[in-house]
Design an enzyme around this catalytic site. Structure first.
Site, PDB file in Angstrom:
ATOM      1  CG  ASP A 177      -1.959   1.035   1.239  1.00 13.23           C
ATOM      2  OD1 ASP A 177      -3.114   0.700   0.924  1.00 13.23           O
ATOM      3  OD2 ASP A 177      -1.628   2.205   1.547  1.00 13.23           O
ATOM      4  CG  ASN A 185      -4.718  11.666  -4.848  1.00 14.05           C
ATOM      5  OD1 ASN A 185      -4.151  11.691  -5.931  1.00 14.05           O
ATOM      6  ND2 ASN A 185      -5.478  10.664  -4.456  1.00 14.05           N
ATOM      7  CG  HIS A 190      -7.424  12.436  -8.548  1.00 13.11           C
ATOM      8  ND1 HIS A 190      -7.524  11.446  -9.493  1.00 13.11           N
ATOM      9  CD2 HIS A 190      -7.969  11.938  -7.410  1.00 13.11           C
ATOM     10  CE1 HIS A 190      -8.117  10.406  -8.958  1.00 13.11           C
ATOM     11  NE2 HIS A 190      -8.402  10.671  -7.688  1.00 13.11           N
ATOM     12  CG  ASP A 194      -4.838   9.127 -11.814  1.00  9.64           C
ATOM     13  OD1 ASP A 194      -5.180   8.654 -10.724  1.00  9.64           O
ATOM     14  OD2 ASP A 194      -5.648   9.573 -12.662  1.00  9.64           O
ATOM     15  CD  GLU A 220      -4.297   3.631  -0.890  1.00 12.49           C
ATOM     16  OE1 GLU A 220      -5.301   3.183  -1.460  1.00 12.49           O
ATOM     17  OE2 GLU A 220      -4.263   3.890   0.315  1.00 12.49           O
TER      18      GLU A 220
HETATM   19  N1  LIG Z   1      -5.102   9.749  -7.880  1.00 11.00           N
HETATM   20  C1  LIG Z   1      -5.778   8.675  -7.497  1.00 11.00           C
HETATM   21  N2  LIG Z   1      -6.130   8.543  -6.190  1.00 11.00           N
HETATM   22  C2  LIG Z   1      -6.789   7.442  -5.810  1.00 11.00           C
HETATM   23  C3  LIG Z   1      -7.147   6.424  -6.724  1.00 11.00           C
HETATM   24  N3  LIG Z   1      -7.793   5.445  -6.047  1.00 11.00           N
HETATM   25  C4  LIG Z   1      -7.832   5.822  -4.764  1.00 11.00           C
HETATM   26  N4  LIG Z   1      -7.222   7.034  -4.599  1.00 11.00           N
HETATM   27  C5  LIG Z   1      -7.037   7.827  -3.378  1.00 11.00           C
HETATM   28  O1  LIG Z   1      -6.185   7.124  -2.509  1.00 11.00           O
HETATM   29  C6  LIG Z   1      -6.344   7.715  -1.222  1.00 11.00           C
HETATM   30  C7  LIG Z   1      -6.197   6.648  -0.162  1.00 11.00           C
HETATM   31  O2  LIG Z   1      -6.195   7.302   1.062  1.00 11.00           O
HETATM   32  P1  LIG Z   1      -6.191   6.575   2.439  1.00 11.00           P
HETATM   33  O3  LIG Z   1      -6.976   5.288   2.359  1.00 11.00           O
HETATM   34  O4  LIG Z   1      -6.615   7.564   3.472  1.00 11.00           O
HETATM   35  O5  LIG Z   1      -4.732   6.141   2.662  1.00 11.00           O
HETATM   36  P2  LIG Z   1      -3.372   6.922   2.630  1.00 11.00           P
HETATM   37  O6  LIG Z   1      -3.525   8.384   2.513  1.00 11.00           O
HETATM   38  O7  LIG Z   1      -2.529   6.270   1.591  1.00 11.00           O
HETATM   39  O8  LIG Z   1      -2.803   6.635   4.046  1.00 11.00           O
HETATM   40  P3  LIG Z   1      -2.141   5.298   4.597  1.00 11.00           P
HETATM   41  O9  LIG Z   1      -2.560   4.171   3.720  1.00 11.00           O
HETATM   42  O10 LIG Z   1      -2.674   5.158   5.968  1.00 11.00           O
HETATM   43  O11 LIG Z   1      -0.663   5.514   4.563  1.00 11.00           O
HETATM   44  C8  LIG Z   1      -7.713   8.395  -1.231  1.00 11.00           C
HETATM   45  O12 LIG Z   1      -7.514   9.794  -1.136  1.00 11.00           O
HETATM   46  C9  LIG Z   1      -8.288   8.030  -2.589  1.00 11.00           C
HETATM   47  O13 LIG Z   1      -9.051   9.075  -3.165  1.00 11.00           O
HETATM   48  C10 LIG Z   1      -6.798   6.612  -8.094  1.00 11.00           C
HETATM   49  O14 LIG Z   1      -7.064   5.789  -8.986  1.00 11.00           O
HETATM   50  N5  LIG Z   1      -6.111   7.739  -8.439  1.00 11.00           N
END
Ligand SMILES: Nc1nc2c(ncn2[C@@H]2O[C@H](COP(=O)(O)OP(=O)(O)OP(=O)(O)O)[C@@H](O)[C@H]2O)c(=O)[nH]1
Length: 307
Positions: A177, A185, A190, A194, A220
Site C-alpha cells: 500500500d 493527491n 489527482h 495517478d 492505492e
Molecule cells: N489519484 C488517485 N487517487 C486514488 C485512486 N484510487 C484511490 N485514490 C485515493 O487514494 C487515497 C487513499 O487514502 P487513504 O486510504 O486515506 O490512505 P493513505 O492516505 O494512503 O494513508 P495510509 O494508507 O494510511 O498511509 C484516497 O484519497 C483516494 O481518493 C486513483 O485511482 N487515483
C-alpha cells in the site's frame, strides 16, 4: 495477402500463380498436399487457400479435415478446386471444412470474386478476434496501471495456492500500500496521484519474476502472489520497498517522495487454508506495518487459522 496454391498440375499451377499475382496477392505455391500441410504449420502461414481436390500426399479434402481438427481460433479460408464439381462432391467438401468451391476449368472473373470474398471473410474474422482479445484484456486488467485487476490477480493467487497445496511447496502473498497517498493527491493533484500509481506499478513489476503475479487490488493497494517461502517473499518485498523509497519520482518538474508498506502471509504446502484467511493475515501484517511507522515490510504471524 498471401494465397497458398496447392496444385499438382503444372499448367494450372502457373496460371493460378500468374492470376493471383496480377490481382495483388502473394502466391505461395506447393505441388502436393503434404507440402501444403507443412507450409500451413508455419507460424505465418497463408490464410487464404486454393486447394486442388485431387493431389498426391494429402488430397484437398483431407487437408480440409486436418485443418478442421486443428481447431485454430483464426482458421484459414479454403476454396477447393475440382474438375468434378457435382452437387454431392460440393456438399462433401463444404462438410469437411471448405468454405467455397470452384470447378475446373474455372472462370477467371469468378475466381477473382471468390478470392475477394475469402479476403473479406478473413478480414472480418481478424477484426472479431482482435475485438475479443481487447475485451478479454479489458476484463482482466486495470485501465490506469495496466496491471492485472482485482479479480484477475485473485484468480492468479488462487492458482498459486492450489499449486502450492498439490506440490506441497511454499507460496506467499503480499499486500502493498502506498503510504499517505491521500497527501500526494491533496498536495500535487489527482492526475499526479495517478502518475504515481503508474510509476509504482512499473517499479514493482521490474522487481518481480515471471512466476510472480502483480495486480492492482484497490485504490492505492497492490497484491503480489509470490512463488516463494516467507524468507524469499520478505527479501523480495524489502528490495521492492527500498527501490520505491530510493527512486525520486520526478513528475511534471516536481519530485515526489513515495514509500510503500507491505504485509506478507505465507502458506506452507501442508497447510489447508482458505484464500480469505491468507489475505486477512496479509492485511493484518500490512496494518501492522502502517501502525509501526510505514515504509516497512511485516511478515504475518504463522498461527493462521486452519480450515
Ligand atoms: N489519484 C488517485 N487517487 C486514488 C485512486 N484510487 C484511490 N485514490 C485515493 O487514494 C487515497 C487513499 O487514502 P487513504 O486510504 O486515506 O490512505 P493513505 O492516505 O494512503 O494513508 P495510509 O494508507 O494510511 O498511509 C484516497 O484519497 C483516494 O481518493 C486513483 O485511482 N487515483
Amino acid at each position: 495477402m498471401d494465397v497458398l496454391i496447392a496444385e499438382d498440375d503444372l499448367t494450372t499451377q502457373v496460371i493460378l500463380q500468374t492470376l493471383v499475382t496480377a490481382w495483388g496477392y502473394r502466391p505461395v505455391v506447393t505441388s502436393d498436399g503434404r507440402e501444403a500441410w507443412e507450409v500451413l504449420q508455419q507460424p505465418d502461414a497463408p490464410k487464404l487457400l486454393l486447394l486442388d481436390w485431387e493431389m498426391p500426399g494429402f488430397s484437398g479434402l483431407e487437408l480440409c479435415k486436418k485443418l478442421a481438427e486443428q481447431a485454430d481460433e483464426n482458421p484459414p479460408y479454403i476454396i477447393l478446386l475440382t474438375s468434378h464439381a457435382e452437387t454431392d462432391r460440393i456438399v462433401e467438401g463444404l462438410a469437411s471444412g471448405a468454405h467455397d468451391f470452384i470447378g475446373k476449368p474455372f472462370d477467371k472473373a469468378e475466381l477473382q470474386a471468390r478470392l475477394s470474398v475469402g479476403r473479406r471473410m478473413l478480414e472480418m474474422q481478424r477484426k472479431l478476434i482482435d475485438a475479443q482479445q481487447q475485451l478479454a484484456y479489458e476484463a482482466t486488467h486495470d485501465a490506469l496501471t495496466h496491471l492485472l485487476n482485482r479479480r484477475a490477480v485473485l484468480k492468479a493467487l488462487q492458482a498459486l495456492v492450489s499449486k502450492s497445496m498439490s506440490e506441497h511447496s511454499c507460496m506467499s502473498v503480499a499486500l502493498v500500500d502506498i503510504d499517505h497517498f491521500k497527501r500526494i493527491n491533496d498536495s500535487y493533484g489527482h492526475p499526479m496521484g495517478d502518475e504515481v500509481l503508474i510509476r509504482v506499478a512499473e517499479t514493482m513489476q521490474t522487481c518481480l519474476s515471471a512466476d510472480d503475479s502483480l495486480g492492482r487490488f484497490g485504490g492505492e493497494e497492490f497484491l503480489v502472489a509470490i512463488d516463494s517461502d516467507p524468507d524469499g517473499a520478505a527479501r523480495l518485498m524489502e528490495e521492492l520497498r527500498t527501490k520505491i523509497a530510493e527512486i525520486p519520482f520526478c513528475l511534471a518538474d516536481q519530485t515526489v517522495n513515495v514509500t510503500v508498506s507491505a504485509g506478507i502471509a505465507s502458506l506452507s504446502g501442508d497447510d489447508s487454508l482458505r484464500l480469505d484467511d491468507l489475505l486477512a493475515a496479509a492485511d493484518r501484517a500490512l496494518y501492522q506495518a502502517k501502525a509501526d511507522g510505514r515504509n516497512q515490510v511485516v511478515l504475518a504471524e504463522t498461527d493462521l487459522p486452519l480450515l
